[in-house]
Design an enzyme around this catalytic site. Structure first.
Site, mmCIF file in Angstrom:
data_model
loop_
_atom_site.group_PDB
_atom_site.id
_atom_site.type_symbol
_atom_site.label_atom_id
_atom_site.label_comp_id
_atom_site.label_asym_id
_atom_site.label_seq_id
_atom_site.Cartn_x
_atom_site.Cartn_y
_atom_site.Cartn_z
ATOM 1 N N CYS A 264 0.763 -1.412 -0.023
ATOM 2 C CA CYS A 264 -0.007 0.175 -0.104
ATOM 3 C C CYS A 264 0.849 1.072 0.173
ATOM 4 O O CYS A 264 0.342 2.415 -0.535
ATOM 5 C CB CYS A 264 -0.906 -0.038 1.447
ATOM 6 S SG CYS A 264 -1.941 -1.716 1.463
ATOM 7 N N THR B 241 -9.252 -25.049 0.377
ATOM 8 C CA THR B 241 -9.517 -25.260 -1.130
ATOM 9 C C THR B 241 -9.902 -26.802 -1.272
ATOM 10 O O THR B 241 -10.367 -27.579 -0.312
ATOM 11 C CB THR B 241 -8.332 -25.307 -1.884
ATOM 12 O OG1 THR B 241 -7.508 -26.539 -1.675
ATOM 13 C CG2 THR B 241 -7.355 -24.057 -1.668
ATOM 14 N N GLY C 245 -6.357 -14.271 0.241
ATOM 15 C CA GLY C 245 -5.681 -13.160 -0.180
ATOM 16 C C GLY C 245 -6.349 -13.082 -1.832
ATOM 17 O O GLY C 245 -7.264 -13.542 -1.917
ATOM 18 N N ASP C 246 -5.709 -12.123 -2.500
ATOM 19 C CA ASP C 246 -6.287 -11.819 -3.859
ATOM 20 C C ASP C 246 -6.468 -13.211 -4.615
ATOM 21 O O ASP C 246 -7.065 -12.802 -5.721
ATOM 22 C CB ASP C 246 -4.964 -10.892 -4.250
ATOM 23 C CG ASP C 246 -4.889 -9.686 -3.812
ATOM 24 O OD1 ASP C 246 -5.576 -9.386 -2.707
ATOM 25 O OD2 ASP C 246 -4.124 -8.606 -4.137
#
Ligand SMILES: Cc1cc2nc3c(=O)[nH]c(=O)nc-3n(C[C@H](O)[C@H](O)[C@H](O)COP(=O)(O)OP(=O)(O)OC[C@H]3O[C@@H](n4cnc5c(N)ncnc54)[C@H](O)[C@@H]3O)c2cc1C
Length: 395
Positions: free
Chosen positions: A60, A291, A300-301
């Site tokens: 960031c 998963t 995350g992303d």
């Protein structure tokens, strides 16, 4: 025996009987997971791999490093390899790429970027946090020197060098989302003249168009050239610099170009391993970040998450959810039944003295999700002075 086979077998022989958790990606999601897991379990072996030179850095802050608001690169580093080792007993391998996952053997293959050698590491639990890669559209000129995407500390360093080496005066930022606008602010801070090229007819695409109007007016008042509703066609070299050519035919000269047109989940490893990928292009996980393989978590992303308002799956590449998901995965690995509750896409960004904040669904987001009947209660409010990078938080 070949070098590779040697190192593979020695790695397997050396593997201890302790429970072994391997983490791919050592920044927001991966580092949060590692630190939380250590707090929950002192005995587990935790090893984190990152193909880049750093772990746990402040993505960031990268635009503000370009803008010299953060002038000391070391301030971007939240924790070092040594700190993970000494304080948390977590082993970190930087410059080490994970190139494959063998789910049946429960091993990963890793390649040391310095030597080029590969080895195999076994796991009991594997956490994938490889993030999302900036989109580079397959257009002529996007790989020319002087065209950048911003994801890592070395990326920001290269942009700073370009500005200094060329004594850069002009920049084009392709994409008017939050990373694009943060780059605009910081390039202006470096006294460059900046143009935005944005395919949609508004800046800050997640906002409803009318809410983006004050922002557009503010940018124009600050001298930013706005080319909205116009996409990138190509970039070419021109008089020692670059020329950005828009789909409309507009020609925008620039000493440097920033591509900020979005990110795509880095799912190559997961796809090759046969993990389930969802319709939004992220890894499918349950509420404990597990998963489709019970020994593999993802955070995350790279994952799809549930939007708490629409109930639909979405991808939301922001640090807050990544950190939270990392901690949830750690709790799940440690045997706790913590759940990730989903996202409501809260974001705040400061742009040249104006603060733009949003939370929940926009009208266009709701329509896209199939909602046709709802009451609008959205409003715009301009808050000054702008929040500083230190106060800026995306939740
Ligand atoms: C310029 C910029 C500004 C941002 N500003 C904000 C902001 O203000 N607020 C906010 O909330 N979010 C912001 N974000 C988004 C935020 O940084 C991400 O949402 C967050 O970092 C995602 O965490 P992650 O762990 O999923 O991925 P990342 O933090 O991207 O970490 C993934 C790591 O995995 C490594 N990796 C990938 N594949 C492999 C592999 N095969 N082997 C080994 N390592 C691998 C990568 O090198 C990378 O270091 C910003 C992002 C950028 C790029």
């Amino acid at each position: 025996m070949s070098d590779q086979a040697n190192s593979q077998s020695s790695s397997l022989q050396n593997s201890s009987t302790r429970r072994r958790v391997l983490i791919v990606g050592g920044v927001a999601g991966g580092a949060s997971c590692a630190a939380r897991l250590r707090r929950l379990d002192e005995s587990v072996e935790i090893i984190m791999f990152d193909r880049g030179p750093y772990v746990s850095f402040a993505n960031c802050g990268l635009p503000y490093y370009v803008g010299n608001v953060i002038s000391d690169e070391r301030k971007l580093l939240v924790a070092s390899r040594e700190m993970f080792r000494d304080r948390f007993n977590i082993e970190v391998h930087t410059d080490t790429e994970v190139t494959g996952v063998d789910r049946s053997a429960r091993t990963i293959t890793v390649r040391d970027g310095r030597t080029g050698n590969s080895r195999v590491e076994r796991y009991d639990a594997l956490v994938l946090s490889p993030g999302a890669a900036p989109i580079r559209p397959p257009l002529p000129g996007v790989d020319l020197p002087g065209v950048f995407a911003v994801r890592s500390i070395p990326d920001s360093r290269r942009i700073r060098s370009r500005i200094a080496d060329r004594d850069a005066k002009t920049a084009v930022v392709v994409g008017g989302g939050f990373i694009g606008l943060e780059m605009v602010e910081n390039l202006i801070h470096r006294e460059l003249s900046v143009a935005i090229l944005e395919k949609l007819p508004q800046v800050m695409p997640p906002l409803d168009p009318e809410l983006a109007v004050p922002l557009k007016e503010h940018l124009a008042a600050k001298g930013v050239q706005l080319h909205l509703g116009d996409g990138l066609a190509l970039i070419e070299e021109h008089s020692g610099g670059l020329m950005v050519v828009a789909e409309s035919g507009a020609r925008l000269p620039a000493d440097l170009v920033i591509l900020a047109i979005g990110v795509r989940p880095e799912t190559a490893l997961a796809k090759d391993a046969g993990l389930q990928i969802g319709p939004r292009g992220g890894i499918v996980v349950d509420a404990q970040m597990r998963t489709s393989d019970p020994h593999i978590w993802a955070v995350g992303d790279v994952v799809e998450v549930q939007d708490v308002l629409t109930g639909q799956e979405t991808v939301l590449p922001l640090a807050g959810p990544a950190n939270r998901q990392g901690r949830v995965a750690a709790e799940s690995i440690a045997g706790r039944a913590t759940h990730f509750r989903g996202v409501q896409a809260t974001a705040v960004v400061g742009v040249l003295g104006l603060t733009v904040a949003s939370t929940g669904a926009s009208e266009k987001g709701l329509r896209r999700a199939g909602f046709t009947s709802f009451q609008r209660v959205s409003f715009t409010r301009v808050i000054t002075p702008a929040i500083t990078p230190a106060h800026k938080r995306f939740i």
